[in-house]
Each structure stands twice: as C-alpha cells, then as structure tokens.
Enzyme design. Structure first.
Site, PDB file in Angstrom:
ATOM      1  N   SER A  94       0.867  -1.182   0.000  1.00  0.00           N
ATOM      2  CA  SER A  94       0.000   0.000   0.000  1.00  0.00           C
ATOM      3  C   SER A  94       0.898   1.226   0.000  1.00  0.00           C
ATOM      4  O   SER A  94       2.069   1.147   0.364  1.00  0.00           O
ATOM      5  CB  SER A  94      -0.930  -0.015   1.202  1.00  0.00           C
ATOM      6  OG  SER A  94      -0.232  -0.336   2.357  1.00  0.00           O
ATOM      7  N   LEU A  95       0.342   2.311  -0.453  1.00  0.00           N
ATOM      8  CA  LEU A  95       1.166   3.505  -0.619  1.00  0.00           C
ATOM      9  C   LEU A  95       1.015   4.434   0.578  1.00  0.00           C
ATOM     10  O   LEU A  95      -0.029   4.507   1.213  1.00  0.00           O
ATOM     11  CB  LEU A  95       0.759   4.262  -1.883  1.00  0.00           C
ATOM     12  CG  LEU A  95       0.856   3.482  -3.190  1.00  0.00           C
ATOM     13  CD1 LEU A  95       0.574   4.389  -4.366  1.00  0.00           C
ATOM     14  CD2 LEU A  95       2.229   2.851  -3.319  1.00  0.00           C
ATOM     15  N   LYS A 130      -5.519   8.675  -8.832  1.00  0.00           N
ATOM     16  CA  LYS A 130      -5.690   7.486  -7.987  1.00  0.00           C
ATOM     17  C   LYS A 130      -7.167   7.120  -7.980  1.00  0.00           C
ATOM     18  O   LYS A 130      -8.002   7.875  -7.477  1.00  0.00           O
ATOM     19  CB  LYS A 130      -5.229   7.805  -6.570  1.00  0.00           C
ATOM     20  CG  LYS A 130      -5.317   6.637  -5.617  1.00  0.00           C
ATOM     21  CD  LYS A 130      -4.779   7.068  -4.248  1.00  0.00           C
ATOM     22  CE  LYS A 130      -4.783   5.902  -3.280  1.00  0.00           C
ATOM     23  NZ  LYS A 130      -6.126   5.349  -3.091  1.00  0.00           N
ATOM     24  N   LYS A 328      -3.357  12.643  -1.339  1.00  0.00           N
ATOM     25  CA  LYS A 328      -4.811  12.536  -1.103  1.00  0.00           C
ATOM     26  C   LYS A 328      -5.477  13.908  -1.067  1.00  0.00           C
ATOM     27  O   LYS A 328      -5.027  14.814  -0.368  1.00  0.00           O
ATOM     28  CB  LYS A 328      -5.056  11.839   0.245  1.00  0.00           C
ATOM     29  CG  LYS A 328      -4.752  10.361   0.248  1.00  0.00           C
ATOM     30  CD  LYS A 328      -5.858   9.611  -0.489  1.00  0.00           C
ATOM     31  CE  LYS A 328      -5.824   8.114  -0.185  1.00  0.00           C
ATOM     32  NZ  LYS A 328      -6.311   7.736   1.105  1.00  0.00           N
ATOM     33  N   CYS A 440     -45.933  24.712  13.494  1.00  0.00           N
ATOM     34  CA  CYS A 440     -46.483  25.005  14.805  1.00  0.00           C
ATOM     35  C   CYS A 440     -47.444  26.174  14.612  1.00  0.00           C
ATOM     36  O   CYS A 440     -47.098  27.183  14.011  1.00  0.00           O
ATOM     37  CB  CYS A 440     -45.353  25.398  15.750  1.00  0.00           C
ATOM     38  SG  CYS A 440     -45.873  26.336  17.182  1.00  0.00           S
TER      39      CYS A 440
END
Length: 682
Positions: A94-95, A130, A328, A440
């Site tokens: 995994s990165l 990605k 990310k 109301c």
DNA sequence: CGCCCTCGAGTTCC
DNA sequence: CTCGAGGGCG
C-alpha cells in the site's frame, strides 16, 4: 452405406459449425477489446449482440464444442463456502498517504537522501489519478488468465477468479507475442460513476439496499458468491502495475504502462511523466478540479519514481515503498453515524428535522449536523437514529445526507417519530393536505418569536448590529421582548440585567437599535416577516404604495394586483395587516418613531404603473438603459409580446415581435416616440 | 391547465 | 444550495 453417408454429412456440418464458432469467438474477442479496452467500438451494440446470439445458438446446438474460454462462458458456477486464499508471489504494497505540499516535499527529500542526490537534481516521476476502487492482482501463465485475487492484507488475498472472469475489461488471453511464462498485471476494479448511479436506481426500483459509493458497490459486486451477480454489475478494470513478471524486459514505470496497454488492458490515458516536483504539483492541481469531470471516482494522485532501478534501490520500509506515494485530496463524501435527530422551529413555525452525527471532516471542514428538510424527505431517505449515512457538501458549504447505508443496519436503529406537538411550546402541529412542511400554529411560540427577531435584525432587513442570536434568546427568555417593536423600547437597565452584558456593550446595543430607526421602506416591509413576502415582493409593494400608511389602507385586490405579487401573497399581506396583534406592533413602531426613510414612490399612481413594455430590434440606446427607464416610471420591461403587453418599442430590423404586436393590436412605438412618451407623458 | 422561471424559506460553518 | 410553491404566460 446410407449410414456412412449420413455420418459424413453430420461430420461436415460439425466441422462447419466448429469453424464458424471459432470465427465468431475471434470476432467477439476483438470487438470486446475495441469496446472495453480501447473504448472505440467498431460495430454497433446490436451487431455485437447478433454475433453473440449466433454463437450461443451454435453452442446450444453443439454442446461438445463449448470450451471454457468461449465468451459465452464468462459467467461460471456459484461458489460454495469461502473464497480460497492466494499468496501473492510479489506482495501488494500500500502507498504512503501524502496530504498537502509539505508532506510531498518531505517525501521527495527522503528520496534525495537515500539516493544521495543534490538538491538541484530533477527526479523523473510518473503521475496518475488514484482511482478509488479495489486493487487486484491478475495472474497470466503463458498468456492465459489463470487467477485473479484481491489485495487482502497485501501478502495474501482471496481467489475471486470466477468473478473477475465476468469483467469484460479483463482479457482471458494476453495480446503479447510471444506469451510470457508469467505476467501479473495489477490494477483497480471499479465502477464508473454513471453506471453506479444507474445501479442504485435499479436497486431502488427493486427495493434493494443502496450502495454508499462506487467503491462499496464495486467491493460488494466482486465478492459475490455467484458470478452471475458480478456479471450483472457494470465493473471495469484499469491496470497500472505488475507483480511477478518473467520474459518481459522492463526498465521504467512508463514501460510497464505501455506493456500493459499492448497486452490488452485499459490503462488510464491521463497518466503523465513529470520532470521534478513542480510538474507533479501542476498535475495535482490540475486534478483537483479535473476529478469532478471524469466518470470515475478519484481521491488523489499516485506519484511513482519512473526508473525501476531507482525503485529497487529505494526499496520498502515497513510495507510502504519509498519510491511511491498517494497524494490525497480532502474527502468530499464521508460516512458517519446519526447520533440524534432534533426538530427546529422556523420563523413561520415550520418544523424542520436536523440530523446530528459523529463529527467528520468533509471537504476541509468538520461537519456535525445537516438538515433533513422536512418529514417527507426524511421518510423518503428513511433516515433513522443510529444509521450509517453518507454525507456530502452541497455546493462546497452546506452538508447534506446523501443516503443511508442500509446494508449496515443492525436492527438497533430507531425510526424517528415526527412530533405532533411543537417541541418548544407544545402547541399543535398542522400539516396542510398536499404541503410538505408541518407547522407550529401558535403565533406566540417563543421559538417563532426568536426566529422572527433574528430575521428582523438581519442584514437584508433592519440591519441592527450587535443584536444577534444569543442576545435575542436572552431577551425572549427574560420576557423583555414580545414582538419586534419591543426592541425599540429596551432600556439600559433591562439590558444590564442580562448575563454577560456590561455598561459599554449595553450602550452599544442601544445605539445600534437607535441607528436603525429609519430604514428604506422595502426593508421595513421585508423585516416584518410576512409570509410570502421576501426581499423582492417587499420591494414591489413598497414601490406601489410609497408609505406604510398607504399600505395599511390598501385593499387586498390592490396588493394582489401588483405585477409579480399575486393572490397568495396579497391575501397573506392583507390578513397580516388585519391581525390585531400586528396592528399593535405597527402602532408601537410608529410611536417609537421608527419611520422609513423618505422615498419617492415610483410613480405610485402614474399613468405607466403596471404597464408593460417590450423592446425589439436594434435601438440606439442600450437595452438595459431602456429597461431601467421603464422601471423608473413604474412600468416593467418584458421579453415577449402577449395581449397583456401595453407597448412594443420597435427598433431597426424588428422581426416577429413587431408582427405579433400588430396581430394583437398592441400599441407600437418607435424609439423616438418611446422617449417622448416617458419624458413628456404623452 | 400545465410549463417554466423566480422567489421564499430554511440551512451550515468559520 | 435545495426544495417547494407562487405567478405569469402560452
């Protein structure tokens, strides 16, 4: 003899059938490649279907000729029990996640240190979006697809070959010549967003649970026990790396992509070679926007060192390769849990449910609640307390609940009972037939009063600074204010009796209120909070009557007759004015010397009031200027000619509008006549 | 009567 | 920003 003859005929037929089957399979494989890999089909879907149907027909007639590699066999038999485990020959790493530029620079610096590179050396990278899917490793032995497995823990995954065989973008045979003994493409199985939406629509129609996002839908599809279900899901595959390889020379990351493409895989066409970190940054910035425009979900950018020898040298540190990272973007959708649902009371008494959830970061801010709009909306989405939900920002700012992840219901979730009484004053709640909002009905509900006061002091209304939500709550709770006019009767002593209110701030509040006593008339009308009277309608009413006194005396029909006001708003204004409580408020405002600024009523009763003008053709004055002139005399510009149009002003080359005006007998003016009319009232 | 456009009302977070 | 509803117009 006869027997022999028949046999040979059958033999011949069989041979012909076999030949045709072979040809059809080749055609289908080719068209499949054009369609699923190159995204450039050469035949129509219909033609493809015909070919497929012909093949199915032949195979049904000659079942012995069916081989496992026939395109009709993409769907295999359902699996009993668990998926078998597969140990990856080369682990699937995994990165390392990288968030923000600082961490990106840090990442590159580590590479420099390791490779003993000077600060000015430019490193060559391969960048690609990605994709948010599921990582897979596919094994081809001598060119044949023999096994496909999930990433699992990186060292071993699950054998889901039967399911992966149903994915059209995964070829059964490599297009490499000669076929390498071992070739393991790696990539992402995912669902196009448009296909995901369609799938969820189908799920809705069939009353099945919805998927939270394309990734979940993909994960659910790929781990089906029955390949038939996987086959029915619109999955595709992008290749971007390799595991074990024998017999294919590779020197650069970029070579890998090219070989994969040649081998018959989809490779993201957006991948780029970037010289140095600046080019990488540019790529990332480009994708920050671009990712919204493509049909697949991306949550970042993958950056890899291009040179494979460098990759080797950089190696792996605690299961992350040093030579790659995943930049990310902040997530735009998040999953969280609904902790509670409360109900707010609005200015008009509208009850709106509000979901509170475990705080999550969405698009850069922490979100803890979102409106559910109204009871119907809540029921439509079937949101329950305890539900896992997907949250998103609508227009970058306002959080909304996209959907409930019904798959993850435990049965503990509580259905929220919409109240039949106001949560603040306990008065009855009324929901008129056919309307979406419940209200109301208590005119004196403290919550409604608070909202009304907030509206009254707001910027677009009376614009009273320093009187905000907190102060209003205190004033209402302390019984110091019962209507909007009471604000103007507050004394310093009263204010000082409140919490956290000292001499200085009390004086500031009083000054602020004093300074707001002469607003423009439209703002005052808007501030009153009459139903169906917003900023624009308040403006139209103010323009028509000029003073509050004139409005108070106006019959309903006259209010409703204003263009763009209408029956509902007119009746609402009149009945507001009729109400004793409101008359009292207006009287109190007047006594407190709250007087709207003098404003020249826009030709309140002029000859052009409510008249409509349509312009057509080329005129010497600017169109917008002409429209402004018309508004100044109390008339309105319009776009199309109808029998309600009063004047049509024709410029040069006037076309159909002028014709239509003649048909309907509408008065036609030249530009000069128009100017004269407005200036001189002719 | 139905379609299209615009307005009103409620809303979140910093 | 979104939804629902009002208002004009064909």
């Amino acid at each position: 003899m006869k027997q022999d003859h028949e046999d040979s005929t059958t033999q011949q037929q069989l041979k012909a059938a076999a030949a045709e089957i072979h040809k059809l399979r080749e055609q289908l494989a080719y068209h499949n490649y054009r369609y699923y890999i190159l995204d450039d089909p050469q035949v129509s879907d219909d033609e493809y279907d015909m070919t497929m149907r012909r093949l199915i027909a032949l195979e049904t007639e000659h079942p012995d000729l069916i081989t496992p590699d026939s395109p009709t066999q993409r769907v295999g038999a359902p699996l009993e029990g668990e998926f078998p485990e597969v140990v990856h020959r080369v682990p699937m790493l995994s990165l390392q996640d990288v968030r923000g530029d600082e961490e990106l620079v840090e990442w590159e610096n580590r590479i420099r240190r390791h490779m003993h590179l000077p600060a000015e050396a430019v490193i060559e990278y391969v960048c690609e979006p990605k994709i948010d899917g599921l990582a897979m490793s596919l094994t081809y032995e001598n060119g044949k697809f023999v096994r496909g497995a999930t990433r699992g823990n990186g060292r071993q995954g699950e054998d889901i070959t039967a399911n992966l065989r149903t994915i059209n973008a995964i070829p059964w045979q490599l297009r490499l010549e000669p076929a390498p003994p071992i070739f393991e493409p790696r990539g992402e199985v995912f669902m196009m967003r448009s296909e995901f939406e369609k799938l969820n629509e189908r799920q809705t129609e069939e009353g099945k649970p919805l998927f939270a996002n394309p990734r979940n839908a993909g994960a659910g599809s790929v781990r089906q026990k029955d390949p038939k279900i996987t086959a029915s899901r619109p999955l595709t595959f992008f290749a971007y790396a390799v595991g074990a390889v024998e017999g294919v020379p590779l020197h650069k990351q970029w070579d890998i992509l090219e070989v994969l493409r040649r081998a018959g895989f989809r490779v993201n066409s957006q991948s780029r070679i970037c010289q140095g970190l600046d080019a990488v940054r540019e790529f990332i910035e480009h994708w920050r926007e671009e990712r919204h425009k493509v049909d697949y979900a991306t949550d970042g950018v993958v950056v890899k060192v291009n040179d494979l020898r460098w990759q080797d040298e950089l190696g792996i540190v605690n299961r992350f390769p040093r030579w790659a990272c995943a930049f990310k973007f902040p997530p735009e959708e998040q999953i969280t849990r609904v902790l509670d649902i409360t109900v707010n009371v609005g200015r008009t008494g509208a009850l709106t449910p509000l979901a509170h959830f475990e705080p999550v970061e969405v698009a850069g801010t922490t979100v803890s609640k979102a409106t559910l709009h109204n009871e119907d909306e809540m029921k439509r989405k079937d949101i329950r307390i305890g539900d896992k939900v997907v949250i998103r920002k609508a227009g970058e700012i306002i959080p909304e609940v996209v959907r409930v992840i019904t798959e993850e219901r435990t049965g503990e979730e509580k259905v929220f009972q919409f109240p039949t009484q106001c949560p603040v004053c306990n008065a009855a709640v009324v929901k008129p037939e056919g309307e979406a909002v419940a209200r109301c009905v208590n005119a004196e509900c403290p919550a409604q009063l608070e909202r009304l006061l907030e509206h009254f002091v707001s910027r677009g209304a009376m614009n009273i600074d320093r009187v905000g939500e907190k102060l209003i709550k205190q004033l209402v709770a302390a019984d110091l204010v019962h209507d909007v006019a009471d604000l103007f009767y507050l004394t310093k002593e009263q204010l000082l009796s409140l919490e956290r209110m000292a001499e200085k701030s009390a004086q500031n509040v009083l000054d602020s209120i004093e300074g707001a006593k002469h607003p423009p008339l439209p703002r005052l009308i808007f501030a009153l909070g009459i139903r169906h009277v917003g900023e624009r309608t308040a403006g139209l009413i103010a323009d028509r009557f000029g003073t509050l006194e004139a409005l108070r005396a106006a019959p309903e029909a006259e209010i409703a007759g204003i263009h763009d006001v209408g029956q509902v708003a007119g009746a609402s204004v009149r009945s507001w004015l009729e109400e004793e409580h409101n008359q009292h408020v207006l009287d109190k405002l007047e006594k407190a010397e709250v007087r709207p600024e003098e404003s020249t009523p826009v030709a309140a009763d002029g000859q052009f009031t409510g008249k409509s003008f349509v312009f057509t053709g080329a005129m010497t004055i600017d169109r917008r200027e002409a429209e402004a002139m018309v508004k100044r005399v109390g008339a309105r510009p319009s776009g199309s000619v109808s029998k309600k149009t009063d004047y049509v002003v024709v410029g040069d080359n006037a076309g159909s509008k002028a014709d239509r005006a003649r048909e309907l007998g509408v008065k036609i003016l030249t530009e000069e006549e128009f100017k004269a009319l407005l200036e001189l009232g002719l």
